[in-house]
Scaffold this motif. Sequence first.
Motif: not given
Length: 457
Positions: A59-61, A78-82, A89-90, A352-353
């Motif tokens: 749920g974290e953006k 692609k790195v972020l999608k993994e 997270a999104t 998240g960061a």
Amino acid sequence: MRTTVRIRRAAMVFTAIGALALTGCGDDGDGGKKGTKDGDSSSKGKENASSVALPKLDGEKISVAAVWTGPEQANFVKVLKEFEKRTGATVTFVPAQDPIVNFLGTKIAGGQPPDVAMIPQVGAIKQAAEKKWAKPVGAEAKAQLAKNYSKVWQDLGAVDGTQYGVYFKAANKSLIWYNAKAFENAGASEPKTWKDFLATAETVSASGITPVSVAGADGWTLTDWFENIYLSQAGPEKYDQLAQHKIKWTDPSVKDALTTLAQLFGKPALIAGGADGALQTEFPASVTQTFTGGDQPKGAMVFEGDFVGVNIAQTKSKIGTDAKVFPFPAVGAESPVVTGGDAAVALKDSKGAQALLTWLASTDAAKIWAEQGGFISPNKALEATAYPNEVQRTMAKALIAAGDAVRFDMSDQAPQSFGGTPGKGEWKTLQDFLKNPKDIAGTQAKLESDAAKAYKS
């Protein structure tokens, strides 16, 4: 992509690039299929094991700002999608513009800073820390850095002893890529010295092909031309002094380097489109015009880093057969080796960061982009087999072999107003120099005037 490194211990590795048997090594867009061809079953087992523990972030953006576009942006996503897959997270990619400090300042003033920014200048990281925008790197990311990175790469992301940046992407910027067919038709061979380079350019020119494609519309490429010549000719100690503005740009060593660069820039017939044409040529076009047009390309050679492979992949040319590469020619005793880098910096002190910084410092994250090509990681734990062809494996091995014997891009160490802003400082003055390479004294005076103001502010 705008950063510089001196790699003395690895110089011999790069001299071997031109001699490599690269036929059939594939292009940069093969998704890594060829990068694992020489891996055994034990290495495949290690690939399946995660190298990093990440928290659950359902749920974290998270938003990430970077100046990357086109294939570079697509590969980073692609790195972020993994990361999304592993954490829940999104993550949203936020397109940024140069100078990124100005872009981030606008976002912060509007109350909407991204969670993380990919910053391509050391000076910009320092500015972000001084403005108290940047948040210190957390314990988990620090542990990944300690495990996977040489001290120099950790130090480059630190300001006054506090770690703010995680260098995710590096680039060797001391390479000349060439159209193999144009060289073959001209009877030209790979030069090892600057004198030989100029002679090779004349040989290619005599065959009816303009020898050198210059991306003069992008000032950062011109700083790279200067820095490679300066590093090889003046040596690393002078390089450090000029980078820190401990010597002035009116120093005789700067005059010598500009005089050397003028041996190319002062001959419009050797540059695709002449000076006027070069000043209208952006970096991607400088590459594609070298590797399109069959045996009549607009230019036979183009200077820049390993990331040129991304743009070559947009043509029908294949790296290792149609497109080959040799080290930037030695002006002094040794060929220079220059690298660039982009660091992840947290602008929000959130879970998240910090998790994203931890991910980007991991071997798993580096491997995803390495397999796509057009990328070199400063992560020393990443196996060379992750890279899709022998050219990039050799570049990556050289970078890692350098260890701490490294020097960062001079313009990227400078305040951004001098070393990293379109239409100003070094970028603008070197564009003016490309237009009028006879005005060496005037160029030095303008560089010094701009540097003096920037380093005082």
